[in-house]
Write a protein that holds these residues in place. Sequence first.
Motif, mmCIF file in Angstrom:
data_model
loop_
_atom_site.group_PDB
_atom_site.id
_atom_site.type_symbol
_atom_site.label_atom_id
_atom_site.label_comp_id
_atom_site.label_asym_id
_atom_site.label_seq_id
_atom_site.Cartn_x
_atom_site.Cartn_y
_atom_site.Cartn_z
ATOM 1 N N GLU A 133 0.816 -1.208 0.000
ATOM 2 C CA GLU A 133 0.000 0.000 0.000
ATOM 3 C C GLU A 133 0.854 1.265 0.000
ATOM 4 O OE1 GLU A 133 -3.123 0.083 2.884
ATOM 5 O OE2 GLU A 133 -3.695 -1.998 2.499
ATOM 6 N N ARG A 134 2.055 1.203 0.567
ATOM 7 C CA ARG A 134 2.932 2.372 0.551
ATOM 8 C C ARG A 134 3.875 2.366 -0.657
ATOM 9 N NH1 ARG A 134 7.194 4.689 5.084
ATOM 10 N NH2 ARG A 134 5.268 5.340 6.103
ATOM 11 N N PHE A 135 4.484 1.237 -0.965
ATOM 12 C CA PHE A 135 5.588 1.203 -1.925
ATOM 13 C C PHE A 135 5.191 0.748 -3.325
ATOM 14 C CE2 PHE A 135 7.475 0.250 2.316
ATOM 15 C CZ PHE A 135 8.150 1.450 2.475
ATOM 16 N N GLY A 136 3.937 0.349 -3.511
ATOM 17 C CA GLY A 136 3.525 -0.132 -4.820
ATOM 18 C C GLY A 136 4.058 -1.532 -5.079
ATOM 19 N N TRP A 137 4.263 -1.873 -6.366
ATOM 20 C CA TRP A 137 4.753 -3.195 -6.737
ATOM 21 C C TRP A 137 6.243 -3.296 -6.466
ATOM 22 C CZ3 TRP A 137 1.607 -7.110 -7.559
ATOM 23 C CH2 TRP A 137 0.301 -6.855 -7.981
ATOM 24 N N VAL A 138 6.643 -4.333 -5.739
ATOM 25 C CA VAL A 138 8.037 -4.500 -5.310
ATOM 26 C C VAL A 138 8.522 -5.893 -5.722
ATOM 27 C CG1 VAL A 138 9.602 -4.605 -3.322
ATOM 28 C CG2 VAL A 138 7.721 -2.938 -3.349
ATOM 29 N N GLU A 139 9.683 -5.939 -6.356
ATOM 30 C CA GLU A 139 10.293 -7.221 -6.712
ATOM 31 C C GLU A 139 10.727 -7.953 -5.444
ATOM 32 O OE1 GLU A 139 14.562 -8.952 -8.199
ATOM 33 O OE2 GLU A 139 14.153 -6.808 -8.380
ATOM 34 N N CYS A 140 10.322 -9.219 -5.309
ATOM 35 C CA CYS A 140 10.735 -10.038 -4.171
ATOM 36 C C CYS A 140 11.506 -11.280 -4.591
ATOM 37 C CB CYS A 140 9.529 -10.448 -3.333
ATOM 38 S SG CYS A 140 8.794 -9.059 -2.445
ATOM 39 N N VAL A 141 11.291 -11.713 -5.840
ATOM 40 C CA VAL A 141 11.994 -12.872 -6.385
ATOM 41 C C VAL A 141 12.316 -12.575 -7.844
ATOM 42 C CG1 VAL A 141 11.969 -15.377 -6.753
ATOM 43 C CG2 VAL A 141 10.548 -14.380 -4.935
ATOM 44 N N GLY A 142 13.517 -12.937 -8.271
ATOM 45 C CA GLY A 142 13.864 -12.878 -9.683
ATOM 46 C C GLY A 142 14.138 -14.290 -10.172
ATOM 47 N N ILE A 143 13.495 -14.685 -11.282
ATOM 48 C CA ILE A 143 13.727 -16.011 -11.862
ATOM 49 C C ILE A 143 14.353 -15.781 -13.230
ATOM 50 C CG2 ILE A 143 12.739 -18.263 -12.425
ATOM 51 C CD1 ILE A 143 10.559 -15.936 -10.518
ATOM 52 N N ALA A 144 15.650 -16.088 -13.357
ATOM 53 C CA ALA A 144 16.403 -15.730 -14.561
ATOM 54 C C ALA A 144 16.955 -16.955 -15.263
ATOM 55 C CB ALA A 144 17.553 -14.788 -14.192
ATOM 56 N N ASP A 145 17.011 -16.863 -16.590
ATOM 57 C CA ASP A 145 17.780 -17.813 -17.386
ATOM 58 C C ASP A 145 19.150 -17.177 -17.590
ATOM 59 O OD1 ASP A 145 18.976 -19.384 -19.334
ATOM 60 O OD2 ASP A 145 17.108 -19.767 -20.406
ATOM 61 N N ARG A 146 20.153 -17.689 -16.846
ATOM 62 C CA ARG A 146 21.498 -17.108 -16.897
ATOM 63 C C ARG A 146 22.349 -17.728 -18.004
ATOM 64 N NH1 ARG A 146 22.920 -15.028 -10.927
ATOM 65 N NH2 ARG A 146 24.907 -14.485 -11.859
ATOM 66 N N SER A 147 21.736 -18.585 -18.836
ATOM 67 C CA SER A 147 22.431 -19.327 -19.892
ATOM 68 C C SER A 147 23.730 -19.921 -19.328
ATOM 69 C CB SER A 147 22.658 -18.446 -21.124
ATOM 70 O OG SER A 147 23.542 -17.380 -20.846
ATOM 71 N N ALA A 148 24.835 -19.827 -20.083
ATOM 72 C CA ALA A 148 26.108 -20.394 -19.609
ATOM 73 C C ALA A 148 27.053 -19.300 -19.132
ATOM 74 C CB ALA A 148 26.760 -21.214 -20.725
ATOM 75 N N TYR A 149 26.525 -18.111 -18.888
ATOM 76 C CA TYR A 149 27.370 -16.943 -18.629
ATOM 77 C C TYR A 149 28.391 -17.182 -17.518
ATOM 78 C CZ TYR A 149 28.907 -12.317 -17.278
ATOM 79 O OH TYR A 149 29.697 -11.241 -16.949
ATOM 80 N N ASP A 150 27.930 -17.605 -16.355
ATOM 81 C CA ASP A 150 28.814 -17.668 -15.187
ATOM 82 C C ASP A 150 29.860 -18.770 -15.310
ATOM 83 O OD1 ASP A 150 27.466 -15.708 -13.078
ATOM 84 O OD2 ASP A 150 25.882 -16.798 -14.102
ATOM 85 N N LEU A 151 29.421 -19.965 -15.681
ATOM 86 C CA LEU A 151 30.392 -21.051 -15.801
ATOM 87 C C LEU A 151 31.426 -20.744 -16.879
ATOM 88 C CD1 LEU A 151 28.229 -24.277 -15.358
ATOM 89 C CD2 LEU A 151 29.722 -23.171 -13.694
ATOM 90 N N ASN A 152 30.990 -20.198 -18.000
ATOM 91 C CA ASN A 152 31.942 -19.791 -19.044
ATOM 92 C C ASN A 152 32.976 -18.818 -18.498
ATOM 93 O OD1 ASN A 152 31.766 -20.983 -21.618
ATOM 94 N ND2 ASN A 152 29.849 -19.918 -22.044
ATOM 95 N N ALA A 153 32.499 -17.828 -17.757
ATOM 96 C CA ALA A 153 33.394 -16.798 -17.226
ATOM 97 C C ALA A 153 34.429 -17.399 -16.288
ATOM 98 C CB ALA A 153 32.579 -15.722 -16.502
ATOM 99 N N HIS A 154 34.008 -18.336 -15.435
ATOM 100 C CA HIS A 154 34.946 -18.934 -14.483
ATOM 101 C C HIS A 154 35.890 -19.928 -15.155
ATOM 102 C CE1 HIS A 154 33.356 -16.828 -11.099
ATOM 103 N NE2 HIS A 154 32.144 -17.319 -11.259
ATOM 104 N N ILE A 155 35.436 -20.589 -16.203
ATOM 105 C CA ILE A 155 36.330 -21.479 -16.953
ATOM 106 C C ILE A 155 37.456 -20.665 -17.579
ATOM 107 C CG2 ILE A 155 36.502 -22.919 -19.021
ATOM 108 C CD1 ILE A 155 33.655 -23.940 -18.343
ATOM 109 N N VAL A 156 37.098 -19.542 -18.201
ATOM 110 C CA VAL A 156 38.102 -18.682 -18.846
ATOM 111 C C VAL A 156 39.046 -18.089 -17.814
ATOM 112 C CG1 VAL A 156 38.418 -16.541 -20.135
ATOM 113 C CG2 VAL A 156 36.627 -18.155 -20.819
#
Length: 550
Positions: A301-324
Motif C-alpha cells: 500500500e505504501r511502496f507499490g509493486w516491489v520485486e521479491c523474487v527474480g527467476i532468470a535464465d542465466r544461460s552459460a554466462y557464469d560457468l563460461n566466465a569462471h572457466i576462462v
Amino acid sequence: MPQDIYDKIMMVAKRRGFIYPSFEIYGGIAGFYDYGPLGSQLKNNVENLWRRFYLLKDNCIEIATPTITLYEVLKASGHVEEFTDLTVDCGRCKRSYKVEDIIEKDLSVEQAIKEKKITCPTCGSALQDAHPVNLMFATTIGVGEGRKAFLRPETAQGIFTNFHLLYQYNRKKLPFGVVQIGKGYRNEISPRQGTLRQREFSMAEAEIFFDPKDKTHPYFDTIKDKELYLFDNEKEWKMSVADAVKKKIINNQALAYYIYLTQDFLLSAGVDPKKFRFRKHAADELAHYATECWDAELYSERFGWVECVGIADRSAYDLNAHIVSSSVDMYALRQFEEPREVTIKKVVPKMNILGPRFSGKAGKIKEQLELMETTTAKKITMTIDGESIDIPKDCYDIVEVKEKQIGEKFVPHVIEPSYGIDRILYFLLEHNYVEGKKKEEEYTILKLNPWVAPIKVGVFPLIGDDKLIRIAKEIDNDLRTTGIATFYDESGTIGRRYARMDEIGTPFCITVDHDSLTDNMVTIRDRDTTKQERKKIEDIPSYMRGKISF
C-alpha cells in the motif's frame, strides 16, 4: 500526519519483537535491521518452508559457502564492472542519491540526465554529473597487502565456483539443482523503503543446471495445467504454464517450472494472491548475465509493486566466465550412443622449461595446462595462488592426437530463482495485517499461515487456579517437546490473552478450564474463525501437528 500500514506494521513489529532498528542506541543507520525473538522464528520458518519446496519437492541439494568472496571471482562474474548504480552527489547538503530513486516517475534515467531534470530531494538543488558507483563492500583478506575481496552481493557465485565438484557429487547427471540460503551485502547509495532495501540481507537462491539442448523439466507435466499470474508491462492475465511455454511467452519448460514453483511457495507462505504477479523484464533492463528474467512482484500500500523474487535464465554466462578466468575444467559431458574416434588438439606442458622458469608453481601450471582446451593464443594467462601469470608459448606444445571419445563437452545452462527473504517476510506481515474493533476497542490480527507463524499455540489456564496451571504447563511442555512452538500465558483476562496472541499471528490457543479437571478435555480456539472445539488432552500433540504441518 496519519499512519499508513507500513508505519503501523513497523510499530507493532518493534513492540512485539519482530523487527528492531539496528544500533538504535547509537542513532541507528539506514539499511540495517535486527530480527527480534518473533522475527527470527518467522524468518527461520519461511526459510525452512522454502527448503521444503526446493530440497524435498524439487530434489535439489544444499551447500554453504563463505560470505567473503575473492576479487578474482567477482571480476570474472562481471560484478566488478557491472554491479553499479548511477549516482549523483549534492554539493550543498553533502548527500548522494541513486538517480532512479529521485527522478519523476514519467521520466527515464536517460531523459532525466539529458534534460537536466534531477533535483536533490533534501534541498532542491539541481544535480548533475551522474556517475556509476559499485555497490559491493570491499575488504582485504589477511594482513599487509593481503588479497582483495568483497562481501558477496549474492550467494550464486559460491555455487558456480563449486560446479565441478557438485557435478561429480551428482554422478555427472543433468539436470540438477543446488541451493544456498545466506547473507548478501550491497552498499546501497541511499537505502529507503525500510526493510525492503537493506545493506545486509538474507537470500535464498537456487542454481539449476541444464543441458542447453534440453531445457525440459522432469516434473513439468505435474504443473503444466496450473495458472500463472503474468504481466508483460502492459497488461495482466492468467495463463496456464503449458500455454505460456507453447506461446513462447516463457521461452522454455525449465524457466516456466521454476516460475510456477515460486508462485506456489509464495502463496503457500501466505502472500495475498490479489497482490501478486510475475513481471517480465524488458530487454533494456536485463542483468548482464540474463537472457530472460521474470520478477515475482508483491503489492504494498505504501511502496507499490516491489520485486521479491527474480527467476532468470542465466544461460552459460557464469560457468563460461569462471572457466576462462580460472582455466579449470567445469564442463559437463553429453554422452554419444557409441564411442567415436576423433582427432583433437592437446596442450602438452614442457616441464624442462616450466620448472626452471616458474619453480614451485610449475606443478600447478602443468595441471591447469593439461585441463585446457586447445588454444591459438600467443600466450595463456592463468591464476595460481591468487597471482595472475602469463604462460609464454615456448612453455608448451599443441599436438594432434587421435582418441576415442564417449561424448562431447559442453557448458551447462543455468536457471536461477533468487529470493529476497527479508522482503517476503515484510509482505507476509503487510498482507496478513488486519484491523478491526471489538467492544469499541481497536483490535489487530496478524493472520499468518500456521506453517510460518513464529508461535503456533498459545496455552492458557482460564484463571490462576493451581490445578488449572499445572495442567496447562504440562500441555505446554508436551507440545514444545514434540517440536511445536508455544507461548504460555496466565496474565490478564482470557480476552486480553487471545488479543495478544492474535496480534503476533498465533493461529491456535488452548484454554484449560474447570471442566478439564473432570472430562480431561480442553478448548481449542481458531484465530481466524474464533470457533472453539473441545479435544482430549492426550490427543492435543497429534491434533496440533496435523493443523500446522505442511
